[in-house]
Write a protein that holds these residues in place. Structure first.
Motif, PDB file in Angstrom:
ATOM      1  N   GLY A  94      21.724  64.707  31.000  1.00 50.07           N
ATOM      2  CA  GLY A  94      20.890  63.905  30.729  1.00 50.07           C
ATOM      3  C   GLY A  94      20.468  63.368  29.023  1.00 50.07           C
ATOM      4  O   GLY A  94      21.764  63.588  28.591  1.00 50.07           O
ATOM      5  N   SER A 115      17.391  56.458  31.534  1.00 48.70           N
ATOM      6  CA  SER A 115      17.638  57.577  31.229  1.00 48.70           C
ATOM      7  C   SER A 115      18.216  58.094  32.709  1.00 48.70           C
ATOM      8  O   SER A 115      17.152  57.621  34.013  1.00 48.70           O
ATOM      9  N   LEU A 117      18.562  62.588  33.988  1.00 51.86           N
ATOM     10  CA  LEU A 117      18.751  64.510  34.098  1.00 51.86           C
ATOM     11  C   LEU A 117      18.774  64.720  35.571  1.00 51.86           C
ATOM     12  O   LEU A 117      18.230  64.404  36.632  1.00 51.86           O
ATOM     13  N   GLY A 132      19.139  65.524  40.412  1.00 53.42           N
ATOM     14  CA  GLY A 132      18.676  64.645  39.226  1.00 53.42           C
ATOM     15  C   GLY A 132      17.473  64.073  39.229  1.00 53.42           C
ATOM     16  O   GLY A 132      16.902  63.666  40.822  1.00 53.42           O
ATOM     17  N   PHE A 142      14.710  64.435  27.521  1.00 54.16           N
ATOM     18  CA  PHE A 142      14.131  65.377  28.430  1.00 54.16           C
ATOM     19  C   PHE A 142      14.186  67.047  27.408  1.00 54.16           C
ATOM     20  O   PHE A 142      15.372  67.142  27.181  1.00 54.16           O
ATOM     21  N   GLU A 147      13.730  70.487  32.030  1.00 53.43           N
ATOM     22  CA  GLU A 147      14.774  70.747  32.683  1.00 53.43           C
ATOM     23  C   GLU A 147      15.050  71.659  33.162  1.00 53.43           C
ATOM     24  O   GLU A 147      14.967  72.037  34.675  1.00 53.43           O
TER      25      GLU A 147
END
Length: 856
Positions: A94, A115, A117, A132, A142, A147
């Motif tokens: 991430g 960006s 994650l 994701g 993040f 997460e």
């Protein structure tokens, strides 16, 4: 974000993999992302391949589900070996794409990803794929909570995949879930509850379903408080009958979170109130009034406390009331509590809770007089519970804080007790430090010489004012003009007395809400707040200028100082440092315009300062190298014969005219270096023309007691005879004070060497007739302003003509050689010649020019 998890899970729980698009949308919105997706990872022939299976893309975001580059992508060959290694170790990837390795970025940037994650998905313990989200608008990191949400979603998806791949019923997952899951009828009756819910609510469950039924298919959230705090998400779905609805409910126990939130809020209040006490103590010092603030802070920290008081151990060995809220403090001041009282309210070592029963026993043992006072003050009868907290200084009980509840004897709980004890402990440390190090603390925020707040304190108050009302404030930056002379003449002790006197005057003329601080040296700062218009700042600034101008008696001396003042108005978005810099620039302008005045900050000052700093650096470099500077010479002419009898040496520089670089050198005290260059060069070049040479001397040079010695050294080094050098000084250098007397002594020494001295620009300074008669000069130069005021043609009856005649007569009476400057036309020449001036100078007689082959 807490309510987003159920919204993301519901579609999977209800529809299995069919609900995946809705779940992807929900998790993307929960994480403020623009794209969410699911990838399958497969190992074939020793190579891992990734293929996109599902995607949700928000409005304005390009979908990638049909992107061929995202199908059968060899992970390691494509540069994503780092991702694969992380997924195999159950780690997430991430952050901002710009921070990723170069090999990974092309494919990501082609999808407009700023960006991302991604978290791995494991099915039956093996790596199955990854889930994701993308942010396509900003580079960001993040949080662990974000997460965690994505991992929970991945875990639910993994379980769903396992269930569907093995043809298990969704009911198995529901039965095993630690969440509270229920089905409710439209009337709110419980139709199904999973084991977790039945165990948590054995008496049954009642939830308001009206809001969910009013908006079928759209989840709504609520938090139910009871024995436990549960966050519920309700959604109405089609029921078993036609047109029937039922409500699915998902509950998450947030009791621990709510308890933690409540505790953190209470501790935040504790820290805020303790900080307020610290700030007040540092600003005002320790006094009786501080105990009232301590009491208020404690009452605000512990909401169960409805009233309270503070007792302090006095010199008589008893505790006396010094603050109270909810009671008659004046009455309580008559009561002294001994440490050995039976109830031991003043004898316990830690925070302790007493009830009204304890107070009754204590009251019964008081002597009648004290009992009557306590009852009249309302100290005994109304209290149901009292939280008594000892306050320590240097290991000794010095005070007690009493917090009272007037309604319930069980009002105070463990958290109240813990907060009160922590409050008292911290407060005791603070009081002890202030008692032992009060003077040091005061010096940290105050100037020891004047007693004014210092720069650090000023900046803190300025920062606070900028937050509260930036447009209603102004910062004034003051620099005293003339303090260095006081220090040089009479020593720093006299200068310190002057600073203290000025500080007192500044403080006296300011409004109560304004702040004056000492910046350092001879500089002061003033903060004005609550201004309605800039004119108010001008009024205050003018008063400050006036009080500094007043004579300052110190011992047997009386000093006359002025101040230069810069003003910067507050603006939203400015930092304290930026406001201070603006005020400094305005001060710089005020000093450059002649001192003893005020100036406002204007945007162009920054550009002017940058130019000045560039010129200053270049001038210093040229002085060090001896390059870029030269002399030009303007003739001084015998008006009767027209012959040149002397030359005045004038300094020139490659980057700026004299009108700019001479004031620059004066402001930055470079005149001694410039003067030394001009003197040395003029004496060296005199051999080329043989005439006496006039050289201007700045006050900075003449006030140096070693100046006569340095002139003598130049004469010797260049071979210039003393009679070949004439020094021109200004009247301001020879004002009738200690500085002027020192300059006059230097001139006497130079005249003793055989040099002549002329008073330059006569008439523009402060010389009186009496003073002029005693000045160590050989001649005067009539200021060109007088010459130019004669008019064209000159009018002999005009005031200007009469003044010029008077100057000539005065010079002749005193035996001084007069020189008329500024002769720029034949008519002025004829008039001055007829009037009797022997010498003249001006553009009409010859412009400044360099020497060439012995001739200018």
């Amino acid at each position: 974000m807490d309510g987003s998890l159920p919204q993301a899970l519901f579609p999977l729980l209800r529809q299995g993999l069919g609900g995946l698009p809705d779940s992807l949308e929900a998790v993307a919105r929960a994480l403020s992302a623009h794209r969410a997706y699911l990838f399958r990872l497969e190992a074939r022939g020793g190579t891992w391949y990734a293929s996109q299976l599902a995607e949700w893309a928000g409005e304005g975001t390009s979908p990638q589900i049909q992107n061929p580059d995202l199908q059968d992508l060899p992970m390691e060959e494509a540069g994503y070996g780092r991702w694969l290694e992380a997924f195999l170790q159950d780690q997430a990837i991430g952050g901002p794409v710009r921070t990723f390795p170069q090999a990974e970025r092309p494919l990501l940037e082609a999808q407009e990803i700023q960006s991302l994650l991604v978290v791995p998905i494991r099915v039956d313990g093996a790596l199955w794929g990854f889930l994701g989200v993308d942010d396509c608008q900003r580079a960001r990191g993040f949080t662990p909570e974000e997460e965690t949400l994505l991992r929970v979603m991945a875990e639910a998806l993994a379980r769903t995949l396992e269930l569907w791949e093995r043809t298990r019923w969704l009911g198995n997952l529901v039965e095993a879930s630690p969440f509270y899951l229920a089905r409710l009828g439209p009337e709110g009756t419980l139709r199904y509850a999973n084991p977790a819910l039945r165990q948590a609510f054995p008496q049954g469950l009642s939830l308001p379903v009206e809001k969910a039924l009013a908006r079928p298919g759209r989840p709504c959230t609520l938090t139910a408080q009871g024995a436990r705090a549960v966050e519920w998400t309700l959604v109405a779905i089609p029921g078993p009958g036609p047109k029937a609805l039922e409500v699915l409910a998902l509950g998450i126990d947030v009791s621990e979170r709510e308890e933690a939130r409540l505790q953190e809020a209470r501790w935040t209040a504790f820290r805020r109130n303790l900080l307020r006490v610290y700030e007040t103590l540092m600003a005002e010092g320790l006094s009786d009034s501080i105990f009232g603030l301590i009491l208020e802070a404690a009452l605000d920290t512990i909401p169960s406390a409805q009233a309270g008081s503070v007792t302090v151990l006095m010199e008589d060995g008893n505790y006396h009331f010094v603050a109270a809220k909810g009671y008659d403090l004046e009455a309580l001041r008559q009561v002294a509590l001994r440490p050995e009282e039976p109830l031991s309210l003043t004898g316990h070592a830690e925070a302790q809770i007493f009830t009204w029963r304890d107070l009754q026993r204590f009251n019964a043992r008081l002597d009648p007089e004290r009992r009557q006072v306590m009852e009249e003050a309302g100290r005994v009868g109304e209290i149901q519970a009292i939280l008594s907290v000892p306050v320590y200084l240097a290991g000794e009980r010095k005070a007690f804080l009493y917090l009272d509840n007037l309604e319930r004897e069980d009002a105070f709980g463990p958290l109240d007790l813990e907060l009160a004890q922590a409050f008292a402990s911290q407060l005791g440390l603070l009081l002890r430090r202030l008692e032992l190090e009060g003077q040091l603390e005061h010096l940290a925020f105050h100037d020891p010489l004047t007693g004014l707040p210092n720069r650090l304190f000023f900046l803190e108050k300025l920062a606070q004012a900028l937050k509260e009302d930036p447009r209603g404030l102004a910062v004034l930056y003051l620099d005293l003009d003339g303090l260095k002379l006081v220090n040089d003449l009479d020593g720093h002790a006299a200068g310190d007395e002057v600073l203290r006197a000025v500080a007192g005057r500044l403080r006296a003329v300011l409004r109560p809400r304004d702040l004056v601080a000492r910046q350092g040296g001879d500089e002061f700062l003033v903060l004005l707040t609550g201004l309605k218009a800039p004119e108010e700042a001008v009024g205050v600034a003018e008063r400050l200028l006036e009080v500094v101008r007043l004579p300052i008696p110190v011992g047997e001396r009386v000093y006359h100082l002025t101040t230069s003042l810069g003003i910067a108005l507050g603006e939203a978005g400015l930092s304290p440092g930026e406001v201070l810099q603006r005020a400094d620039l305005a001060l710089y302008r005020a000093k450059g315009e002649g001192k003893d005045r005020l100036s406002f900050f204007e945007a162009h000052l920054q550009e002017a300062l940058r130019r000045e700093m560039g010129l200053l650096e270049a001038l210093r470099e040229d002085l060090e190298r001896g390059q870029g500077l030269w002399l030009v010479y303007q003739p001084i002419v015998d008006l009767q014969t027209g012959q040149r009898v002397a030359l005045e040496a004038l300094l020139r520089w490659r980057l700026a005219p004299p009108s700019e670089f001479i004031p620059l050198a004066e402001r930055h005290r470079l005149m001694p270096q410039l003067g030394a260059f001009a003197l040395r060069q003029a004496c060296r070049e005199r051999e080329g023309h043989g005439l006496p040479v006039h050289v201007n001397v700045s006050p900075q040079e003449l006030l140096d007691p070693t100046y006569p010695q340095r002139v003598a050294e130049v004469l010797e080094a260049t071979g210039c005879p003393p009679e070949g050098l004439v020094l021109e000084v200004t009247e301001s250098t020879l004002i009738p004070d200690e500085r002027g007397r020192d300059a006059s002594q230097s001139l006497q020494i130079l005249r003793g060497l055989g040099l002549r001295v002329y008073l330059d620009d006569f008439g523009s300074g402060h010389s009186s007739l009496e003073r002029l008669a005693h000045l160590p000069v050989d001649g005067v130069k009539l200021g060109q302003a007088f010459t130019q005021a004669l008019g064209t043609p000159p009018d002999p009856s005009s005031p200007a003509a009469r003044l010029v005649g008077a100057v000539l007569a005065l010079a002749q009476a005193l035996g001084l050689t007069p020189i008329a400057e500024g002769i720029e036309d034949a008519q002025a020449l004829a008039y001055l010649k007829a009037l009797g001036f022997p010498l003249g100078q001006g553009y009409f007689l010859g412009r400044p020019a360099p020497l060439y082959n012995g001739d200018q």
